[in-house]
Structures are given as C-alpha cells and as structure tokens.
Design a protein around this motif. Structure first.
Motif, PDB file in Angstrom:
ATOM      1  N   CYS A  47       0.815  -1.213   0.000  1.00  0.00           N
ATOM      2  CA  CYS A  47       0.000   0.000   0.000  1.00  0.00           C
ATOM      3  C   CYS A  47       0.851   1.266   0.000  1.00  0.00           C
ATOM      4  O   CYS A  47       2.039   1.228   0.244  1.00  0.00           O
ATOM      5  N   ASP A  48       0.177   2.380  -0.262  1.00  0.00           N
ATOM      6  CA  ASP A  48       0.814   3.684  -0.130  1.00  0.00           C
ATOM      7  C   ASP A  48       0.908   4.062   1.344  1.00  0.00           C
ATOM      8  O   ASP A  48       0.193   3.505   2.180  1.00  0.00           O
ATOM      9  N   THR A  49       1.750   5.050   1.626  1.00  0.00           N
ATOM     10  CA  THR A  49       1.768   5.678   2.942  1.00  0.00           C
ATOM     11  C   THR A  49       1.619   7.178   2.703  1.00  0.00           C
ATOM     12  O   THR A  49       1.622   7.619   1.561  1.00  0.00           O
ATOM     13  N   GLY A  50       1.520   7.950   3.778  1.00  0.00           N
ATOM     14  CA  GLY A  50       1.365   9.397   3.610  1.00  0.00           C
ATOM     15  C   GLY A  50       0.745  10.004   4.836  1.00  0.00           C
ATOM     16  O   GLY A  50       1.014   9.540   5.953  1.00  0.00           O
ATOM     17  N   ALA A  54      -2.693  15.852  10.200  1.00  0.00           N
ATOM     18  CA  ALA A  54      -1.339  15.741  10.757  1.00  0.00           C
ATOM     19  C   ALA A  54      -0.960  14.289  11.050  1.00  0.00           C
ATOM     20  O   ALA A  54       0.155  14.004  11.456  1.00  0.00           O
ATOM     21  N   ALA A  55      -1.899  13.354  10.853  1.00  0.00           N
ATOM     22  CA  ALA A  55      -1.633  11.958  11.233  1.00  0.00           C
ATOM     23  C   ALA A  55      -0.970  11.194  10.087  1.00  0.00           C
ATOM     24  O   ALA A  55      -1.254  11.444   8.914  1.00  0.00           O
ATOM     25  N   ARG A  56      -0.078  10.271  10.448  1.00  0.00           N
ATOM     26  CA  ARG A  56       0.598   9.447   9.443  1.00  0.00           C
ATOM     27  C   ARG A  56      -0.295   8.264   9.048  1.00  0.00           C
ATOM     28  O   ARG A  56      -0.887   7.613   9.912  1.00  0.00           O
ATOM     29  N   VAL A  57      -0.361   8.006   7.761  1.00  0.00           N
ATOM     30  CA  VAL A  57      -1.068   6.814   7.266  1.00  0.00           C
ATOM     31  C   VAL A  57      -0.027   5.709   7.166  1.00  0.00           C
ATOM     32  O   VAL A  57       0.939   5.825   6.400  1.00  0.00           O
ATOM     33  N   ILE A  58      -0.179   4.650   7.972  1.00  0.00           N
ATOM     34  CA  ILE A  58       0.853   3.601   7.993  1.00  0.00           C
ATOM     35  C   ILE A  58       0.414   2.329   7.280  1.00  0.00           C
ATOM     36  O   ILE A  58       1.234   1.484   6.963  1.00  0.00           O
ATOM     37  N   ASP A  59      -0.893   2.213   7.024  1.00  0.00           N
ATOM     38  CA  ASP A  59      -1.358   1.008   6.333  1.00  0.00           C
ATOM     39  C   ASP A  59      -2.693   1.336   5.662  1.00  0.00           C
ATOM     40  O   ASP A  59      -3.484   2.118   6.193  1.00  0.00           O
ATOM     41  N   HIS A  70      -7.983   3.393   6.071  1.00  0.00           N
ATOM     42  CA  HIS A  70      -6.653   3.975   6.311  1.00  0.00           C
ATOM     43  C   HIS A  70      -6.318   3.811   7.791  1.00  0.00           C
ATOM     44  O   HIS A  70      -7.087   4.243   8.652  1.00  0.00           O
ATOM     45  N   ARG A  71      -5.184   3.212   8.063  1.00  0.00           N
ATOM     46  CA  ARG A  71      -4.750   3.057   9.463  1.00  0.00           C
ATOM     47  C   ARG A  71      -3.786   4.197   9.798  1.00  0.00           C
ATOM     48  O   ARG A  71      -2.777   4.385   9.092  1.00  0.00           O
ATOM     49  N   LEU A  72      -4.131   4.934  10.853  1.00  0.00           N
ATOM     50  CA  LEU A  72      -3.296   6.065  11.262  1.00  0.00           C
ATOM     51  C   LEU A  72      -2.427   5.680  12.447  1.00  0.00           C
ATOM     52  O   LEU A  72      -2.815   4.839  13.258  1.00  0.00           O
ATOM     53  N   ASP A  73      -1.245   6.295  12.556  1.00  0.00           N
ATOM     54  CA  ASP A  73      -0.314   5.906  13.618  1.00  0.00           C
ATOM     55  C   ASP A  73      -0.682   6.535  14.961  1.00  0.00           C
ATOM     56  O   ASP A  73       0.001   6.305  15.953  1.00  0.00           O
ATOM     57  N   SER A  74      -1.711   7.371  15.019  1.00  0.00           N
ATOM     58  CA  SER A  74      -2.092   7.971  16.299  1.00  0.00           C
ATOM     59  C   SER A  74      -3.611   7.826  16.469  1.00  0.00           C
ATOM     60  O   SER A  74      -4.297   7.436  15.536  1.00  0.00           O
ATOM     61  N   ASP A  75      -4.056   8.154  17.649  1.00  0.00           N
ATOM     62  CA  ASP A  75      -5.487   8.015  17.900  1.00  0.00           C
ATOM     63  C   ASP A  75      -6.174   9.390  17.857  1.00  0.00           C
ATOM     64  O   ASP A  75      -7.132   9.637  18.571  1.00  0.00           O
ATOM     65  N   ASP A  76      -5.661  10.311  17.001  1.00  0.00           N
ATOM     66  CA  ASP A  76      -6.314  11.620  16.836  1.00  0.00           C
ATOM     67  C   ASP A  76      -7.768  11.358  16.438  1.00  0.00           C
ATOM     68  O   ASP A  76      -8.021  10.482  15.614  1.00  0.00           O
ATOM     69  N   SER A  77      -8.674  12.123  17.018  1.00  0.00           N
ATOM     70  CA  SER A  77     -10.073  11.844  16.671  1.00  0.00           C
ATOM     71  C   SER A  77     -10.476  12.598  15.406  1.00  0.00           C
ATOM     72  O   SER A  77      -9.982  13.686  15.114  1.00  0.00           O
ATOM     73  N   PHE A  78     -11.323  11.981  14.625  1.00  0.00           N
ATOM     74  CA  PHE A  78     -11.868  12.583  13.398  1.00  0.00           C
ATOM     75  C   PHE A  78     -13.375  12.454  13.478  1.00  0.00           C
ATOM     76  O   PHE A  78     -13.877  11.418  13.932  1.00  0.00           O
ATOM     77  N   SER A  79     -14.078  13.470  13.039  1.00  0.00           N
ATOM     78  CA  SER A  79     -15.540  13.330  13.068  1.00  0.00           C
ATOM     79  C   SER A  79     -16.054  13.052  11.662  1.00  0.00           C
ATOM     80  O   SER A  79     -15.512  13.547  10.669  1.00  0.00           O
ATOM     81  N   GLY A  81     -17.953  13.282   8.368  1.00  0.00           N
ATOM     82  CA  GLY A  81     -18.374  14.457   7.621  1.00  0.00           C
ATOM     83  C   GLY A  81     -17.296  15.520   7.523  1.00  0.00           C
ATOM     84  O   GLY A  81     -17.353  16.424   6.692  1.00  0.00           O
ATOM     85  N   GLU A  82     -16.287  15.397   8.404  1.00  0.00           N
ATOM     86  CA  GLU A  82     -15.197  16.364   8.424  1.00  0.00           C
ATOM     87  C   GLU A  82     -14.380  16.287   7.131  1.00  0.00           C
ATOM     88  O   GLU A  82     -14.143  15.206   6.602  1.00  0.00           O
ATOM     89  N   GLU A  83     -13.955  17.462   6.617  1.00  0.00           N
ATOM     90  CA  GLU A  83     -13.097  17.457   5.435  1.00  0.00           C
ATOM     91  C   GLU A  83     -11.636  17.368   5.881  1.00  0.00           C
ATOM     92  O   GLU A  83     -11.231  18.049   6.831  1.00  0.00           O
ATOM     93  N   VAL A  84     -10.894  16.487   5.253  1.00  0.00           N
ATOM     94  CA  VAL A  84      -9.494  16.303   5.642  1.00  0.00           C
ATOM     95  C   VAL A  84      -8.589  16.541   4.423  1.00  0.00           C
ATOM     96  O   VAL A  84      -9.005  16.380   3.279  1.00  0.00           O
ATOM     97  N   THR A  85      -7.341  16.932   4.727  1.00  0.00           N
ATOM     98  CA  THR A  85      -6.346  17.153   3.677  1.00  0.00           C
ATOM     99  C   THR A  85      -5.399  15.958   3.677  1.00  0.00           C
ATOM    100  O   THR A  85      -4.873  15.579   4.728  1.00  0.00           O
ATOM    101  N   CYS A  86      -5.224  15.363   2.511  1.00  0.00           N
ATOM    102  CA  CYS A  86      -4.443  14.119   2.448  1.00  0.00           C
ATOM    103  C   CYS A  86      -3.252  14.277   1.514  1.00  0.00           C
ATOM    104  O   CYS A  86      -3.328  15.015   0.518  1.00  0.00           O
ATOM    105  N   GLU A  87      -2.200  13.566   1.841  1.00  0.00           N
ATOM    106  CA  GLU A  87      -1.033  13.568   0.952  1.00  0.00           C
ATOM    107  C   GLU A  87      -0.431  12.168   0.894  1.00  0.00           C
ATOM    108  O   GLU A  87      -0.162  11.554   1.922  1.00  0.00           O
ATOM    109  N   VAL A  88      -0.238  11.694  -0.333  1.00  0.00           N
ATOM    110  CA  VAL A  88       0.377  10.378  -0.552  1.00  0.00           C
ATOM    111  C   VAL A  88       1.888  10.590  -0.685  1.00  0.00           C
ATOM    112  O   VAL A  88       2.319  11.532  -1.351  1.00  0.00           O
TER     113      VAL A  88
END
Ligand SMILES: [Zn+2]
Length: 401
Positions: A47-50, A54-59, A70-79, A81-88
């Motif tokens: 898989c890709d990472t990115g 601010a959270a890292r995508v590890i899997d 998307h598995r994130l390396d931290s337990d930051d909460s997301f709600s 409907g929220e819009e997120v900015t992603c980078e591969v």
C-alpha cells in the motif's frame, strides 16, 4: 464504496476528502473516506503511505465491500463528515509504480518471446518477483532472461504511452488481454501502446520511460516455475550504485581497474588454493621434524616416552598432525594441548604397541576442564573452558600412565 482516485490519476498525491467512518483500534485509528488516492495493499503491490491532516497513514486496506480503510499511527479523533487534507508519499508511490509497470512490460516480454505466462507477482522490500511458466536448462533460462530484459528495456526506451480503459466484459473479450480477468461487471485494462493489454487495478506510469531501467537480479526454481527477481527505476539505480561501490572497492584492493576485478579475485583464489596445498605439505614436514626432536628430548620412563606439551595457540588440526607423527613409532604417549581462542583443546594419542586407554584419560581430563571429549583407545580429542586447569589436568593424566 470509496471512490478510487488512484484509478483516475496515479500521479495525484494531494487531495481533500470527507471522513465517512472513524474508529479507534488499539493505539491506532482507522478511518474511511468518501474518496482516496491511497492505494490499498493488493495485487502483489504494497500500500501507499502518507498523511491525513497531521496523522501518518501507515497502512491501507480494501475491505470486502470496497471501502478503503486507512490506518493512522495515532489516535487523533476525526468526526464523520469532516473534510481532511491528504497527501500520498510520492517517493514510495513512484517506486511502487515503477516496479508494477515494469512487471507488465517484463511479463509481456517473456510471453512474446517464449510464451511464458506470469502466474504470480509480488513487490517485496528489496526486489520484485514474477513466477513464470518457463522451463528450460539453467543456461537456456539465463539466455531467455537476457533476451526478455533486452526487449523490456527497448519498450522503456521507446517511451510508449500507457492508457487506462474501463471496458465491459464483452469489450474486454475482444481485446488481446495477457491474462484472464476475474472482474465480472466492468474491467479496467492497462494498455501499453502496441505492446501489452492487461486487466489491472494497480497504479501505473503514464509512459514507459517513467519506469526507468528494468534490471533482472537473478532467478530460481520455485513452485515448479521460474521465479525471476528484478528491479525497476529508482531501485535499479540504488542497486547499480551498490554494485558499483562493491566492485570498485574490490578493484581498489587489487590496484586494478574495475574491468579486471573479477580476474584478480579468480587469480587470488587460485593462488590461495596452491598456497594452502603447499602449507599442508610443509606442515606435514614440520610435524615430522618436531616430533623427532620431542621424542629425542623426552626421558623414557619404563621404556615409554610421555610427550606432554601445552601450546599457546595451535589449532586442533595442528595438534592432531603432531600427535600422529609422535606415535608413528613404538613406545610413545602424546598428551598435547592448546589454549587457542581462550578454550583448552586436547589431543591424546599412543603408539600401537602400548595399551593405555586414551579415551578414558581424555574423559578424566575434560571433566576437570569443564568440557567434553573422547575417542578410541589409541586416539582421543576434547576440550573445555577452564584453561587455568590445563596444567593440573594434564599432570594428573600423565602420572597415571
Ligand atoms: Zn498493473
């Protein structure tokens, strides 16, 4: 189902998306998005990472229902409907895209030239493997690989266009597809202009030139097929650098150019064999002379000469050689030891006309040395870690003969 942005554009690395699901899992968080450019593990490609905010995508994995998780390396909460900015991570994406597209090109080369089909494919941490239905003698396989590598790199140098087609199964049936598709409703076909048509859900280059060099590292027989290991693009460059550094380092040791590195090593190995043979011959002669001197210097006790010697750093082979020469004649008992490498090593031997039991003596001595040993009545060897007990152990044994 998550919209697969990587299907539309394999070069898209920055995107925004809406969170559709979010839940904690241990120290991590899993989130699903309405659309994603993150390629999930599958089809032989990791898989890709990115990052997502601010959270890292590890899997990244594809669920059975088509959601990309998307598995994130931290337990930051997301709600939701929220819009997120992603980078591969583009470096990793490019590395994978090069290996993957290179596989299409190389697989077609083996198919065109030898009718060999690709039955398995995986990108590992170091190389990429394909399992081919290619059967031949090793030297024929070597030649076949060379020809396929030549054809594949020709396709790269042509810088051919790579097109993606979404077709129905009926349309797909009319295409010269390299492998059977298992997708029933709609088929994604990757076309390398005038060269290859393959159904595939992966990420690909836009033109073959982007793949870079395709270099075969080696092959082996596996699962009754020929498994070919190869590297493309950045991986081929890294491997070239490593190989180049290695051959230069070898050439420098011989003070020759890199073209002469191999012949220099061959000469050195030949020379080494010759010297080893000569060293063995000389060791035999030296052992004879040394044995003669030791026997001459030893006082016979009741007709028997006991040669008791502790050497600092002789190896077992040297001890054995000397012991054999010492007991070639009659009436000699050889009790030899060495402290080689911080361990006591012992070799006991006696002439054929005597009856002392070397095996029993060796066991007694080794017990004191905290080790083990044994052998036959006329020849035994052993050792132990208590080097400081060596004098006492040998002294005791010597007095019992
Ligand atoms: Zn593909």
């Amino acid at each position: 189902m998550t919209v697969k942005l990587y299907w539309e554009d394999a070069h898209l690395t920055r995107f925004t998306a809406r969170v559709t699901e979010s839940w904690p899992q241990g120290a991590h968080r899993i989130i699903a998005l309405d659309q994603s450019a993150f390629y999930p593990t599958g089809g032989g490609q990791p898989c890709d990472t990115g990052s997502i905010n601010a959270a890292r995508v590890i899997d990244v994995e594809m669920a059975d229902d088509g959601r990309i998780l998307h598995r994130l390396d931290s337990d930051d909460s997301f709600s939701v409907g929220e819009e997120v900015t992603c980078e591969v991570d583009w470096r990793r994406r490019r590395e994978m895209l090069q290996q993957h597209t290179g596989q299409h090109i190389l697989s077609q080369a083996f198919f065109r030239l030898f009718g060999a089909e690709t039955k398995g494919f995986r990108i590992t941490d170091r190389t990429t493997e394909i399992d081919l239905t290619l059967e031949a003698q090793p030297d024929e396989i070597e030649r076949a690989i060379e020809r396929a590598e030549e054809l594949a790199n020709g396709v790269v140098f042509d810088n051919r266009e790579i097109r993606v087609h979404m077709v129905t199964t009926e349309e797909a049936a009319a295409l010269p597809l390299r492998k059977e598709s298992f997708i029933t409703d709609c088929v994604r076909v990757i076309e390398i202009a005038d060269y290859d048509w393959s159904p595939c859900g992966g990420t690909h280059a836009e033109r073959t030139g982007e793949v870079g060099l395709i270099a075969v590292r080696g092959w082996e027989r596996a699962k009754k097929m020929t498994r070919v290991h190869f590297l493309c693009g950045v991986r081929a460059l890294d491997d070239y650098r490593e190989a180049s550094r290695s051959v230069d380092a070898i050439a420098r040791k011989f003070s020759v150019g890199r073209e002469e590195a191999e012949s220099s090593v061959t000469r050195l190995l030949d020379e080494n064999k010759r010297l080893s043979r000569r060293a063995r011959e000389l060791a035999g002669i030296v052992a004879k002379v040394e044995a003669h001197e030791l026997i001459e210097a030893a006082e016979p006790v009741g007709g028997t000469r006991i040669i008791l010697r502790i050497f600092e750093d002789r190896d077992v082979e040297e001890l054995k050689l000397l012991a054999h020469r010492l007991v070639d004649g009659d009436n000699v008992v050889a009790l030899l030891a060495s402290k080689e490498g911080g361990t006591a090593r012992l070799v006991f031997a006696r002439s054929a006309n005597l009856s002392a039991d070397m095996n029993a003596l060796m066991r007694t001595a080794c017990e004191r040395l905290g080790g083990r040993g044994g052998g036959k009545p006329d020849f035994a060897q052993g050792g132990g870690p208590k080097v400081s007990e060596l004098d006492v152990a040998l002294g005791e044994v010597g007095t019992t003969i």
